[in-house]
Design a protein around this motif. Structure first.
Motif, PDB file in Angstrom:
ATOM      1  N   SER A   1     -35.002   9.196   5.630  1.00 58.54           N
ATOM      2  CA  SER A   1     -35.571   9.063   6.977  1.00 58.54           C
ATOM      3  C   SER A   1     -34.575   8.312   7.853  1.00 58.54           C
ATOM      4  O   SER A   1     -33.622   7.707   7.362  1.00 58.54           O
ATOM      5  CB  SER A   1     -36.883   8.294   6.915  1.00 58.54           C
ATOM      6  N   GLY A   2     -34.821   8.328   9.168  1.00 61.90           N
ATOM      7  CA  GLY A   2     -33.927   7.658  10.106  1.00 61.90           C
ATOM      8  C   GLY A   2     -33.759   6.177   9.799  1.00 61.90           C
ATOM      9  O   GLY A   2     -32.659   5.636   9.838  1.00 61.90           O
ATOM     10  N   GLY A   3     -34.864   5.524   9.460  1.00 56.14           N
ATOM     11  CA  GLY A   3     -34.809   4.093   9.175  1.00 56.14           C
ATOM     12  C   GLY A   3     -34.044   3.805   7.895  1.00 56.14           C
ATOM     13  O   GLY A   3     -33.299   2.823   7.805  1.00 56.14           O
ATOM     14  N   GLN A   4     -34.211   4.676   6.916  1.00 56.39           N
ATOM     15  CA  GLN A   4     -33.474   4.502   5.660  1.00 56.39           C
ATOM     16  C   GLN A   4     -31.982   4.698   5.902  1.00 56.39           C
ATOM     17  O   GLN A   4     -31.158   3.936   5.402  1.00 56.39           O
ATOM     18  CB  GLN A   4     -33.975   5.501   4.616  1.00 56.39           C
ATOM     19  N   ARG A   5     -31.645   5.728   6.688  1.00 57.43           N
ATOM     20  CA  ARG A   5     -30.224   5.976   6.974  1.00 57.43           C
ATOM     21  C   ARG A   5     -29.615   4.787   7.702  1.00 57.43           C
ATOM     22  O   ARG A   5     -28.493   4.394   7.426  1.00 57.43           O
ATOM     23  CB  ARG A   5     -30.078   7.228   7.839  1.00 57.43           C
ATOM     24  N   GLN A   6     -30.364   4.215   8.646  1.00 53.00           N
ATOM     25  CA  GLN A   6     -29.827   3.089   9.401  1.00 53.00           C
ATOM     26  C   GLN A   6     -29.551   1.921   8.454  1.00 53.00           C
ATOM     27  O   GLN A   6     -28.551   1.230   8.577  1.00 53.00           O
ATOM     28  CB  GLN A   6     -30.798   2.684  10.514  1.00 53.00           C
ATOM     29  N   ARG A   7     -30.418   1.734   7.453  1.00 54.16           N
ATOM     30  CA  ARG A   7     -30.199   0.635   6.514  1.00 54.16           C
ATOM     31  C   ARG A   7     -29.044   0.930   5.561  1.00 54.16           C
ATOM     32  O   ARG A   7     -28.351   0.015   5.127  1.00 54.16           O
ATOM     33  CB  ARG A   7     -31.488   0.336   5.761  1.00 54.16           C
ATOM     34  N   VAL A   8     -28.822   2.220   5.261  1.00 53.56           N
ATOM     35  CA  VAL A   8     -27.663   2.575   4.434  1.00 53.56           C
ATOM     36  C   VAL A   8     -26.365   2.233   5.169  1.00 53.56           C
ATOM     37  O   VAL A   8     -25.438   1.660   4.584  1.00 53.56           O
ATOM     38  CB  VAL A   8     -27.695   4.077   4.051  1.00 53.56           C
ATOM     39  N   THR A   9     -26.292   2.555   6.454  1.00 59.07           N
ATOM     40  CA  THR A   9     -25.093   2.202   7.230  1.00 59.07           C
ATOM     41  C   THR A   9     -24.877   0.699   7.226  1.00 59.07           C
ATOM     42  O   THR A   9     -23.744   0.225   7.187  1.00 59.07           O
ATOM     43  CB  THR A   9     -25.214   2.612   8.716  1.00 59.07           C
ATOM     44  N   LEU A  10     -25.972  -0.023   7.291  1.00 62.45           N
ATOM     45  CA  LEU A  10     -25.889  -1.477   7.279  1.00 62.45           C
ATOM     46  C   LEU A  10     -25.367  -1.955   5.919  1.00 62.45           C
ATOM     47  O   LEU A  10     -24.475  -2.804   5.852  1.00 62.45           O
ATOM     48  CB  LEU A  10     -27.276  -2.049   7.546  1.00 62.45           C
ATOM     49  N   ALA A  11     -25.891  -1.384   4.831  1.00 61.10           N
ATOM     50  CA  ALA A  11     -25.443  -1.753   3.489  1.00 61.10           C
ATOM     51  C   ALA A  11     -23.944  -1.494   3.352  1.00 61.10           C
ATOM     52  O   ALA A  11     -23.192  -2.307   2.818  1.00 61.10           O
ATOM     53  CB  ALA A  11     -26.216  -0.958   2.439  1.00 61.10           C
ATOM     54  N   ARG A  12     -23.503  -0.372   3.874  1.00 67.14           N
ATOM     55  CA  ARG A  12     -22.088  -0.011   3.799  1.00 67.14           C
ATOM     56  C   ARG A  12     -21.239  -1.011   4.571  1.00 67.14           C
ATOM     57  O   ARG A  12     -20.181  -1.446   4.116  1.00 67.14           O
ATOM     58  CB  ARG A  12     -21.913   1.400   4.361  1.00 67.14           C
TER      59      ARG A  12
ATOM     60  N   GLN B   1     -30.272  -5.501  -0.939  1.00 66.27           N
ATOM     61  CA  GLN B   1     -30.172  -6.446   0.161  1.00 66.27           C
ATOM     62  C   GLN B   1     -30.772  -5.907   1.461  1.00 66.27           C
ATOM     63  O   GLN B   1     -31.320  -6.658   2.255  1.00 66.27           O
ATOM     64  CB  GLN B   1     -28.685  -6.713   0.403  1.00 66.27           C
ATOM     65  N   VAL B   2     -30.666  -4.599   1.673  1.00 67.70           N
ATOM     66  CA  VAL B   2     -31.236  -4.026   2.894  1.00 67.70           C
ATOM     67  C   VAL B   2     -32.635  -3.467   2.637  1.00 67.70           C
ATOM     68  O   VAL B   2     -33.173  -2.711   3.443  1.00 67.70           O
ATOM     69  CB  VAL B   2     -30.322  -2.930   3.501  1.00 67.70           C
ATOM     70  N   GLY B   3     -33.217  -3.832   1.492  1.00 68.39           N
ATOM     71  CA  GLY B   3     -34.609  -3.491   1.236  1.00 68.39           C
ATOM     72  C   GLY B   3     -34.848  -2.036   0.875  1.00 68.39           C
ATOM     73  O   GLY B   3     -35.918  -1.499   1.129  1.00 68.39           O
ATOM     74  N   LEU B   4     -33.840  -1.387   0.263  1.00 69.45           N
ATOM     75  CA  LEU B   4     -34.028   0.005  -0.146  1.00 69.45           C
ATOM     76  C   LEU B   4     -34.123   0.105  -1.668  1.00 69.45           C
ATOM     77  O   LEU B   4     -33.543  -0.704  -2.396  1.00 69.45           O
ATOM     78  CB  LEU B   4     -32.866   0.873   0.347  1.00 69.45           C
ATOM     79  N   ASP B   5     -34.827   1.136  -2.116  1.00 74.11           N
ATOM     80  CA  ASP B   5     -35.054   1.333  -3.533  1.00 74.11           C
ATOM     81  C   ASP B   5     -33.822   1.959  -4.190  1.00 74.11           C
ATOM     82  O   ASP B   5     -33.131   2.772  -3.582  1.00 74.11           O
ATOM     83  CB  ASP B   5     -36.254   2.258  -3.709  1.00 74.11           C
ATOM     84  N   GLU B   6     -33.551   1.576  -5.452  1.00 78.17           N
ATOM     85  CA  GLU B   6     -32.357   2.092  -6.104  1.00 78.17           C
ATOM     86  C   GLU B   6     -32.420   3.591  -6.384  1.00 78.17           C
ATOM     87  O   GLU B   6     -31.408   4.227  -6.634  1.00 78.17           O
ATOM     88  CB  GLU B   6     -32.061   1.338  -7.407  1.00 78.17           C
ATOM     89  N   SER B   7     -33.621   4.156  -6.301  1.00 77.90           N
ATOM     90  CA  SER B   7     -33.745   5.590  -6.517  1.00 77.90           C
ATOM     91  C   SER B   7     -33.019   6.402  -5.436  1.00 77.90           C
ATOM     92  O   SER B   7     -32.767   7.590  -5.603  1.00 77.90           O
ATOM     93  CB  SER B   7     -35.224   5.994  -6.543  1.00 77.90           C
ATOM     94  N   LEU B   8     -32.670   5.732  -4.333  1.00 77.44           N
ATOM     95  CA  LEU B   8     -31.981   6.454  -3.254  1.00 77.44           C
ATOM     96  C   LEU B   8     -30.503   6.685  -3.566  1.00 77.44           C
ATOM     97  O   LEU B   8     -29.843   7.489  -2.916  1.00 77.44           O
ATOM     98  CB  LEU B   8     -32.081   5.675  -1.932  1.00 77.44           C
ATOM     99  N   LEU B   9     -29.989   5.971  -4.547  1.00 79.45           N
ATOM    100  CA  LEU B   9     -28.554   5.975  -4.833  1.00 79.45           C
ATOM    101  C   LEU B   9     -27.965   7.378  -4.980  1.00 79.45           C
ATOM    102  O   LEU B   9     -26.875   7.660  -4.493  1.00 79.45           O
ATOM    103  CB  LEU B   9     -28.309   5.173  -6.116  1.00 79.45           C
ATOM    104  N   GLY B  10     -28.707   8.277  -5.635  1.00 81.36           N
ATOM    105  CA  GLY B  10     -28.155   9.604  -5.892  1.00 81.36           C
ATOM    106  C   GLY B  10     -28.467  10.618  -4.809  1.00 81.36           C
ATOM    107  O   GLY B  10     -28.004  11.748  -4.862  1.00 81.36           O
ATOM    108  N   ARG B  11     -29.244  10.222  -3.786  1.00 78.04           N
ATOM    109  CA  ARG B  11     -29.651  11.206  -2.770  1.00 78.04           C
ATOM    110  C   ARG B  11     -28.569  11.443  -1.729  1.00 78.04           C
ATOM    111  O   ARG B  11     -27.637  10.673  -1.587  1.00 78.04           O
ATOM    112  CB  ARG B  11     -30.914  10.714  -2.065  1.00 78.04           C
ATOM    113  N   ARG B  12     -28.751  12.556  -0.982  1.00 81.47           N
ATOM    114  CA  ARG B  12     -27.845  12.871   0.136  1.00 81.47           C
ATOM    115  C   ARG B  12     -28.463  12.327   1.432  1.00 81.47           C
ATOM    116  O   ARG B  12     -29.686  12.199   1.508  1.00 81.47           O
ATOM    117  CB  ARG B  12     -27.659  14.376   0.309  1.00 81.47           C
TER     118      ARG B  12
END
Ligand SMILES: Nc1ncnc2c1ncn2[C@@H]1O[C@H](COP(=O)(O)OP(=O)(O)OP(=O)(O)O)[C@@H](O)[C@H]1O
Ligand SMILES: Nc1ncnc2c1ncn2[C@@H]1O[C@H](COP(=O)(O)OP(=O)(O)OP(=O)(O)O)[C@@H](O)[C@H]1O
Ligand code: SF4
Ligand SMILES: [Mg+2]
Ligand SMILES: [Mg+2]
Lengths: 325, 332
Positions: free
Chosen positions: B161-172, B145-156
């Motif tokens: 990147s900053g933009g990816q982290r911001q979208r993770v917070t949004l997903a949460r 939904q926030v436009g991120l790839d599922e390969s990120l699921l297992g990463r720390r």
């Protein structure tokens, strides 16, 4: 480009990883100059090599990164061949560096007047009283009259904007020829940001300083700088006069950076995104580095790395944008 | 403002938050510092209210107060007509899921040892007790939904990147299917291309899901893009409030005008001749004067004697200034 009379002249600067000498460089073949009283802005996305270039000028590259080639001249003197001891004398005296976070550069346990006075005395000599008087005058000059009179204050007692003013006073203490400011206002609100950059621009004009201003915001670059240099994945892709650059960028990446910025009042439409991400230094594409994200891309772009050409601005692109866009 | 407008959505009235004052600077023990004084606004469902003001003006405090994350001294927080300010923690619980905070600094808000998948799914575990499989399924859906790839699921978090982290917070924040998001400077750490992506995403999510946003930022251009209405705060007080377009085209309060003048414009030109007004704290406020009096470039004698009330300029546009939009020559 002639380097005569330039305060800072960088040519062919190439920076790479120390451990892996065959890896593609992090910054490649970068050349630019800044004259007395001039401000040059570096603009580019995160990771494009802005901070590494600044660090290289000061001989402060992080562990693991080294200069592979290129020359760096300040007021005609080559810095890359100086010993660490001689270079240290140049830093602080002839050139000052301002970071995003002033707390990394200020000592927490010494008052700011004392810190500026000490820097001055180390490089310029003279009595303690004269150095202290100089520190007070500098603090007043950067708009911190309250800190210039009376007792000394510690960095933690100051707001973010006040600390950044102290940093500017410190960088300017010994009348340097060059100041490099690396994202000096990213952590500050817009009002304080405008004050800090107004101050920097005033010192540049009044003292004839050469300034390199690093930012990822093309608006700030256009507002304050005389010229703009756009970096992409470690390479210069366009360089030109700030005003002209903003109205008619030639490189598709410069145009994309400009078009991603929201305007006031809003246009109502969607913001233009730049698709994809910048390449990792380990996985640079063949040909033009911007090709995978470029709206103007042609087949030739994937084979040939474009060289810098001049047509209104200097740019490196095989299919540049129209002169007026 | 009309009484009947909001039956659904958020309506805040007379909200005040006081903190114990920092000592030093001539203050004594027991003094309080008004971080917010008498703030009111309406946020209809599916719309965005932009909250702007300099650092320390009370933006984060306002966001936290609305979510009852900071104690409220006075005022009402009406959510679909229910006053959240009076609810016990227990009665508040069902509302908490409907309102989520997206932090100013996504990195600090993340546990560096947790995988992205766990970070996103944690609220699902807390709120609904979903099992592992269902959580993973949901985490994948949110990531998409926030436009991120599922390969990120297992990463720390560190590997993003900053933009990816911001979208993770949004997903949460979206995990519990909230209706209101308080977004505290969601793009201020991002470079322009990532900012454009996050702002577009926020707009799309709002259209798709009818979300309401309280969007906090000091970047007026970002706010202008996303918010229909604006609230301008200075030292915890509302200076001006109204439709974004009207405020930015014709700022009525000198403080709004100052914010606008400091905003880097997309029009090239050399640095402005008028320096931005100095916002550094000046000694002590003048009792009885307008809070902005000491900073104001347009102040006249009346401003020193009498604090202006928030008054209507028509069409839902409110301003706290004796001389809104006027050109005056300051007595300073
Ligand atoms: N110490 C280091 N070791 C290895 N690689 C590094 C090191 N420092 C930076 N790099 C790499 O060099 C490249 C350029 O980094 P640099 O910090 O100069 O970018 P920047 O343009 O300043 O970005 P930002 O806008 O995020 O500050 C990046 O790919 C970065 O990952
Ligand atoms: N927990 C607290 N205790 C005491 N004072 C506080 C607390 N949190 C905030 N304040 C004070 O309340 C005022 C408003 O702070 P707030 O964080 O809401 O500002 P802000 O507008 O979000 O600023 P910024 O743009 O820097 O995030 C400030 O004067 C701040 O020092
Ligand atoms: S050279 Fe080709 S790919 Fe590179 S920027 Fe120009 S048009 Fe785009
Ligand atoms: Mg950097
Ligand atoms: Mg805040």
């Amino acid at each position: 480009m002639t380097t005569d009379g330039l305060t800072l002249a960088v040519s062919g600067l190439t920076l790479g990883l120390t451990r892996d000498r065959r890896a593609r460089p992090l910054v490649e073949d970068l050349s630019f100059g800044v004259a007395r009283g001039e401000m040059l802005a570096f603009v580019g996305e995160s990771g494009s090599g802005k901070s590494l270039t600044a660090a290289a000028i000061f001989g402060l590259l992080p562990a693991g990164v080294q200069r592979i080639a290129g020359s760096i001249r300040v007021n005609g003197s080559e810095l890359t061949t100086l010993s660490e001891r001689r270079l240290r004398a140049w830093r602080g005296r002839d050139m000052g560096l301002i970071f995003q976070n002033p707390l990394t550069a200020l000592s927490p346990s010494v008052g700011v007047q004392a810190q500026i006075a000490e820097t001055y005395r180390v490089h310029k000599g003279g009595t303690r009283d004269a150095a202290r008087a100089r520190a007070r005058a500098l603090l007043a000059e950067v708009g911190l009259k309250a800190l210039a009179t009376g007792g000394d204050s510690y960095p933690h007692q100051l707001s973010g904007g006040m600390r950044q003013r102290v940093m500017i006073a410190l960088a300017a203490a010994c009348d340097p020829a060059l100041i490099v400011a690396d994202e000096p206002t990213t952590a500050l609100d817009v009002l304080i940001q405008a004050q800090i950059l107004d101050l920097l621009a005033r010192l540049q004009r009044e003292r004839g300083l050469a300034v390199v201003f690093i930012t990822h915001d093309l608006r700030l670059a256009a507002r304050y700088a005389d010229r703009i240099l756009v970096l992409y994945a470690g390479r210069a892709v366009e360089e030109g006069d700030a005003a002209q650059f903003f109205t008619a960028p030639r490189h598709p990446y410069s145009r994309a950076l400009r078009d991603a910025i929201p305007t006031i009042p809003a246009t109502g439409g969607r913001l233009t995104e730049i698709p994809g991400q910048p390449p990792e230094p380990r996985a640079l594409p063949a040909g033009c580095r911007f090709a995978p994200r470029c709206p103007n891309v042609g087949d030739d772009c994937r084979r040939t790395e474009p060289a810098m050409t001049f047509d209104g601005t200097r740019f490196a692109c095989l299919h540049p944008c129209a002169k007026m866009s | 403002m009309r009484e009947d407008v909001v039956s659904s959505g958020l309506r805040v009235e007379g909200l005040s938050v006081e903190y114990a004052a920092k000592r030093g600077l001539g203050r004594t023990r027991g003094d309080t510092h008004k971080a917010l004084a008498d703030v009111g606004f309406i946020l209809p469902t599916g719309q965005t209210l932009g909250v702007v003001g300099e650092s320390g003006s009370g933006k984060t405090t306002l966001g936290h107060a609305v979510l009852r994350m900071t104690p409220v001294s006075r005022g009402r927080i009406l959510w679909d007509g229910v006053d959240l300010a009076t609810l016990s923690d227990r009665d508040l619980r069902p509302y908490r899921r409907q309102m989520q905070l997206v932090f100013q600094d996504p990195y600090e808000a993340m546990n560096p040892r947790m995988s992205i998948g766990r970070i996103i799914a944690e609220p699902l575990l807390l709120a609904y007790g979903l099992d592992r499989h269902a959580r993973r399924e949901q985490a994948l859906r949110l990531l998409k939904q926030v436009g991120l790839d599922e390969s990120l699921l297992g990463r720390r978090p560190r590997a993003l990147s900053g933009g990816q982290r911001q979208r993770v917070t949004l997903a949460r924040a979206l995990a519990t299917a909230p209706r209101l998001l308080v977004l505290d400077e969601p793009t201020s750490g991002l470079d322009v291309s990532l900012q454009a992506r996050v702002l577009n995403l926020l707009r799309d999510l709002q259209t798709d899901k009818g979300l309401s946003y309280l969007f906090i930022s000091h970047d007026l251009a970002a706010v202008a893009y996303i918010a229909q209405r604006l609230l301008v705060l200075f030292q915890g007080r509302v200076m001006e409030q109204g439709p974004t377009d009207a405020l930015l085209r014709h700022p009525a309060h000198p403080y709004t005008a100052a914010l606008l003048a400091a905003q880097p414009s997309a029009v090239p030109g050399r640095a402005p001749k008028d320096p931005a007004p100095a916002m550094n704290p000046v000694a002590d406020p003048v009792p009885g004067a307008c809070v902005y009096y000491q900073w104001c470039g347009k102040a006249l004698p009346r401003c020193r004697m009498e604090a202006p009330d928030l008054t209507s300029l028509g069409a839902d546009h409110l301003v706290a200034c004796h001389y809104p939009g006027h050109e005056t020559t300051s007595i300073h």
